[in-house]
Design an enzyme around this catalytic site. Sequence first.
Site, mmCIF file in Angstrom:
data_model
loop_
_atom_site.group_PDB
_atom_site.id
_atom_site.type_symbol
_atom_site.label_atom_id
_atom_site.label_comp_id
_atom_site.label_asym_id
_atom_site.label_seq_id
_atom_site.Cartn_x
_atom_site.Cartn_y
_atom_site.Cartn_z
ATOM 1 N N ASP A 48 1.880 5.020 -0.047
ATOM 2 C CA ASP A 48 1.196 6.156 0.565
ATOM 3 C C ASP A 48 0.876 7.240 -0.460
ATOM 4 O O ASP A 48 1.368 7.217 -1.585
ATOM 5 C CB ASP A 48 2.073 6.763 1.665
ATOM 6 C CG ASP A 48 2.315 5.795 2.809
ATOM 7 O OD1 ASP A 48 1.367 5.122 3.227
ATOM 8 O OD2 ASP A 48 3.472 5.720 3.268
ATOM 9 N N ARG B 109 10.849 5.929 4.447
ATOM 10 C CA ARG B 109 10.854 7.379 4.634
ATOM 11 C C ARG B 109 11.399 7.764 6.005
ATOM 12 O O ARG B 109 12.069 8.798 6.155
ATOM 13 C CB ARG B 109 9.447 7.937 4.428
ATOM 14 C CG ARG B 109 8.976 7.823 2.972
ATOM 15 C CD ARG B 109 7.491 8.071 2.834
ATOM 16 N NE ARG B 109 7.130 9.400 3.305
ATOM 17 C CZ ARG B 109 5.877 9.789 3.525
ATOM 18 N NH1 ARG B 109 4.869 8.934 3.345
ATOM 19 N NH2 ARG B 109 5.626 11.006 3.944
ATOM 20 N N ARG C 201 0.845 -1.188 0.000
ATOM 21 C CA ARG C 201 0.000 0.000 0.000
ATOM 22 C C ARG C 201 0.882 1.240 0.000
ATOM 23 O O ARG C 201 1.226 1.778 1.045
ATOM 24 C CB ARG C 201 -0.915 0.001 1.230
ATOM 25 C CG ARG C 201 -1.907 -1.154 1.237
ATOM 26 C CD ARG C 201 -2.782 -1.165 2.483
ATOM 27 N NE ARG C 201 -1.992 -1.489 3.680
ATOM 28 C CZ ARG C 201 -1.821 -0.678 4.697
ATOM 29 N NH1 ARG C 201 -2.334 0.542 4.683
ATOM 30 N NH2 ARG C 201 -1.124 -1.052 5.740
#
Length: 282
Positions: free
Chosen positions: A65, A233, A63
């Site tokens: 972002d 990240r 998934r």
Amino acid sequence: MDDRRAPLDSEKIVRNLKLILSYDGSEFAGWQVQPERATIQGTLASAIGRLTGENVLPQGSGRTDAGVHALAQVATFQTSSSIPTENWIKALNDILPASIRVLEVAEAAPDFHARKSAHAKTYRYRMYRGAICPPFLARYVWHYPFPLDEVAMAQCSSLVVGEHDFTSFAAADPERSERMAAGESLNHGEHGGTRGETQVSNVRTIFSSAWTREGDDLIYTVRGSGFLHHMVRNLVGTYLLVGKGTLSSEDFRRVLAARDRSAAGPTSPASGLYLVRVEYAG
């Protein structure tokens, strides 16, 4: 007498199709379908529905972002449609927006699942170091023109190679908790990993991790068995602290060992992150 007959609906052959797609995530609220918001999964499902008349929800390998891009995301869906595989690419790309392109379509084994069958993934993070970021790059990089010790960042990148608990770099993921409550295997997580276990674990294996310079781009590439929510990240945000001199390599080791999100650096912007490749057995 010819007793051949058209198959009943219940006898239709169900095909499991595997798609490889690339997308610019800038204008989407991520992969996963959300009410009243444009998502990759929702847009792809709508396109498939227009072609087949079926209500399907393609399953992605992970998934991504909002704002995150993909060079080769993998998705699977089941269909009773007889459309030949070679016709799917053009048919879907004629419907999908230009920011989403289907690159390949193939028949897959019935038990193949884009996420659950994944064995490894590669992500790339692109930081633009030039003084002025060209406007045509702004949506695809993190512009950071300020001084950094890039050598220290590169030396520190190897510290995550191997099997570690990456809790310090994991954002809270409510949907992961929901899947746990439903009894789904979680160690492959939303970004792929070890299959067949039902215990929640933030342990992942990183096979390679490196910073490299390519012109004005400072690029972080990481390959692993799976990745936690915002993990790449958050790693980039912590490496940035090393580059600024706020953290030393020993500090980074302590952050990794702490298993505490508050010990690590900030989450870097989504615009610089790309899903590069998903790997499967065979």
